[in-house]
Scaffold this active site. Structure first.
Site, PDB file in Angstrom:
ATOM      1  CE  LYS A 163      33.814  34.870  39.938  1.00 21.88           C
ATOM      2  NZ  LYS A 163      34.120  35.026  41.388  1.00 21.88           N
ATOM      3  CB  SER A 189      36.892  37.808  41.594  1.00 25.67           C
ATOM      4  OG  SER A 189      36.147  36.760  42.164  1.00 25.67           O
ATOM      5  CB  SER A 233      34.776  37.128  44.966  1.00 23.95           C
ATOM      6  OG  SER A 233      36.135  37.483  44.870  1.00 23.95           O
TER       7      SER A 233
END
Lengths: 121, 488
Positions: free
Chosen positions: B81, B156, B180
């Site tokens: 990420k 997210s 997330s």
């Protein structure tokens, strides 16, 4: 203390901050939103301010449910799993290289970060 | 095995082929880069793809493997990420503020994976600064759900979830502050683990809410989740909140047997307005675990659950407002041009550098912490946080793990909730309590509704990851969900 308007079952009432009110819809004022932008140093256009005012009012209205709970005598949790402060030996070790750190500076002069004057002449 | 199916492998399957010399890391990495090339236009899971760097790491991994020095993740291509710092590789947090930021150091998890011989394919798209539930808050572009390209992947960590679901990486690392990792895992039909707070070092995870943030694996199956956790867990002197736990081999918990386990179903997680077809899929999964011999109590109650959302959306923005104060246009990141003084430089830098959701959270947090409101919001939220944590502690005296939905709905349409932040916040209602209490949670695929994946969430006590893995693995192995791949 600033006043806030509270809408209780459709009837507009005036309430003072800190009062315990249940099931209320809270409206932030434009002045309050401007005050917050000043605290966190974020510039906003008039349109942004109005959108923010309406959205924050909506969100804060949902948070009023927290006032229902009895938290008398309950200790606040600030951080999890830390029963004590963690200390380490103060032993010297290399830090990041100066050039690596300055490489990301948006404005640089020699080995300095360049900024506007902070102090008046 | 033909190279056009190599990308469908899990990490442990890939490692087996590498170990048996049936493929090389170079061939495997090339297959993934080809796969990214083929589907990325539709999925958009990557902010940065590291073609050359990945091939170099692959060749190095092949040398290690040839010398018999490989571990279980050596030579296996993966994604990170884009809020995990990578030395010398741009790390954007999907924000204009950090669009050109090249960190001078690796996050501890990145450093550990490097040491384990991982191949970094690139950096995954996300909601800006990990604030959001749909990845639509990325300053660059939205990521699309591989199971329905007009749907969001969740957020997210939507880039990581979509990359794994679309086989653009064997696995990815995400971060979970209020769901997330788990919510996008559920919406994309992959396995997502949020470890116990403190189990994985946060050093190098660009801070959002420091008392809630935790890094975890996003994988194709539960075995990979345990393998990746093995590689990244453990105490780190660079993170004073990382727990001094002894090293654990989580793969030992991969036992397809739940006989005698005490599982509870907290009724508050089946929220009003929930998609009844999601409820049905989750209830079927619970019944399946009961059939396999677990004792299931469906009458568990955690009465403070409905307050968790408000607690979260006070505490997380409050911490964010402090953490994001560092973006002032001086030391790194974006800086507004043509400003007259130091305040204008700061105010315009943030106005131009941050997107709407980040500003909303900074404003919310600043308000909750400001004079006159601190007691009513922040302090009260911290006290309710204590009540929520205590309730979990009491319940875990009677149950080994709790079962719940991960998300109240399947993936929603792109753009559907963008104009109503409160509706977006409500999609985190089932995942937030775990972050509030710091307990671990895993989402494992448990079915489909209209061709879109549904996730079963398993929650456990602090450092109870073994129980989560056992339940999730037993469930997974008794079903076929984990072997299904979207048509792309």
């Amino acid at each position: 203390m600033p006043t806030r308007y509270l809408f209780v079952e459709g009837v507009q009432a005036l309430c003072y901050t800190g009062a315990v009110c249940e099931r209320v819809f809270m409206e932030l004022t434009r002045a309050e939103v401007i005050h917050i932008t000043a605290l966190c140093r974020v510039a906003m256009t008039d349109d942004e301010l109005e959108t923010m005012r309406s959205q924050l009012s909506d969100i804060l209205g949902h948070f009023e449910t927290l006032q229902e709970l009895d938290v008398e005598g309950v200790a606040p949790t600030g951080h999890l799993g830390m029963s004590q402060t963690v200390l380490r030996e103060d032993s010297p070790r290399p830090s990041l290289a100066r050039e690596d750190v300055l490489a990301n500076a948006p404005l640089r002069e020699d080995n300095y970060f360049r900024v506007h004057a902070v102090l008046d002449e | 095995m033909s190279s056009d199916s190599l990308h469908n492998l899990t990490a442990h399957e890939a490692a087996n082929l590498l170990g048996a010399r049936q493929t090389s890391s170079e061939e495997l990495t090339r297959a993934y880069l080809d796969r990214i090339q083929a589907v990325e236009d539709e999925v958009k899971a990557y902010v940065t793809v590291l073609d050359a760097g990945a091939m170099e790491q692959a060749r190095q991994a092949d040398r290690q493997l040839a010398a018999g020095e490989g571990g279980p993740l050596t030579g296996v291509p993966m994604q990170l990420k884009d809020n995990l710092t990578t030395s010398g590789v741009v790390t954007t947090c999907s924000s204009r503020m950090l669009k050109d930021f090249v960190p001078p150091y690796d996050a501890t998890v990145v450093d550990r994976l490097r040491g384990a011989g991982a191949v970094f394919l690139g950096k995954g798209n996300m909601d800006e600064f990990a604030m959001g539930s749909s990845t639509e808050n990325s300053a660059f572009f939205a990521t699309h759900n591989p199971w329905g390209l007009d749907k969001v992947p969740g957020g997210s960590s939507g880039g990581p979830a979509a990359a794994v679901a679309a086989s653009e990486a064997t696995y990815s690392l995400g971060s979970d502050t209020g769901g997330s990792i788990r919510q996008p895992a559920a919406l994309c039909g992959v396995v997502g683990l949020k470890p116990t707070y403190g189990l994985v070092s946060r050093y190098g995870l660009i801070a959002f809410a420091s008392s809630l943030d935790q890094i975890g694996p996003m994988t194709k199956d539960v075995t990979d989740s345990a393998l990746v956790l093995n590689a990244i867990a453990g105490h780190d002197p660079m993170d004073s909140t990382s727990a001094p736990q002894q090293a654990t081999d989580y793969t030992e918990a991969l036992v397809p047997d739940v006989k005698g386990m005490r599982l509870g179903v907290p009724k508050e997680y089946f929220v009003e307005g929930m998609d009844h077809r999601v409820t049905a899929a989750v209830e079927a999964a619970i019944a399946s675990l009961e059939d396999m011999g677990a004792s299931v109590d469906r009458e568990v109650s955690l009465p403070t659950t409905p307050y968790a959302l408000a607690v979260y959306y006070i505490i997380a923005p409050s911490e964010a407002s402090a953490n994001l104060a560092r973006y002032d246009g001086v030391k790194f990141g974006y800086r507004a041009e043509d400003t007259q003084d130091i305040w204008e430089a700061m105010e315009h830098t943030r106005q131009q550098g941050f997107g709407a959701e980040v500003k909303r959270r900074i404003m919310l947090g600043t308000y909750a912490l400001s004079a006159g409101y601190y007691d009513a919001y922040y302090l009260r939220a911290q006290k309710v946080r204590t009540l929520i944590s205590q309730e979990f502690e009491q319940v875990f005296e009677r149950y080994d793990a709790l079962l719940a939905p991960t998300s109240p709905s399947v993936a929603f349409g792109l753009g559907e909730k963008m104009d109503d932040p409160m509706q977006m916040y409500l999609s985190d209602v089932c995942t937030i309590p775990a972050n509030i209490a710091g307990i671990p949670g895993i989402s494992v695929p448990c079915g489909f509704v209209d061709g879109l994946p549904v996730g079963l969430q398993v929650l456990g006590p602090h450092f109870g990851e073994q129980a989560l893995f056992r339940v999730a693995y037993a469930y997974e192995q008794a079903h076929e969900w984990h072997s299904m791949r979207p048509n792309l």
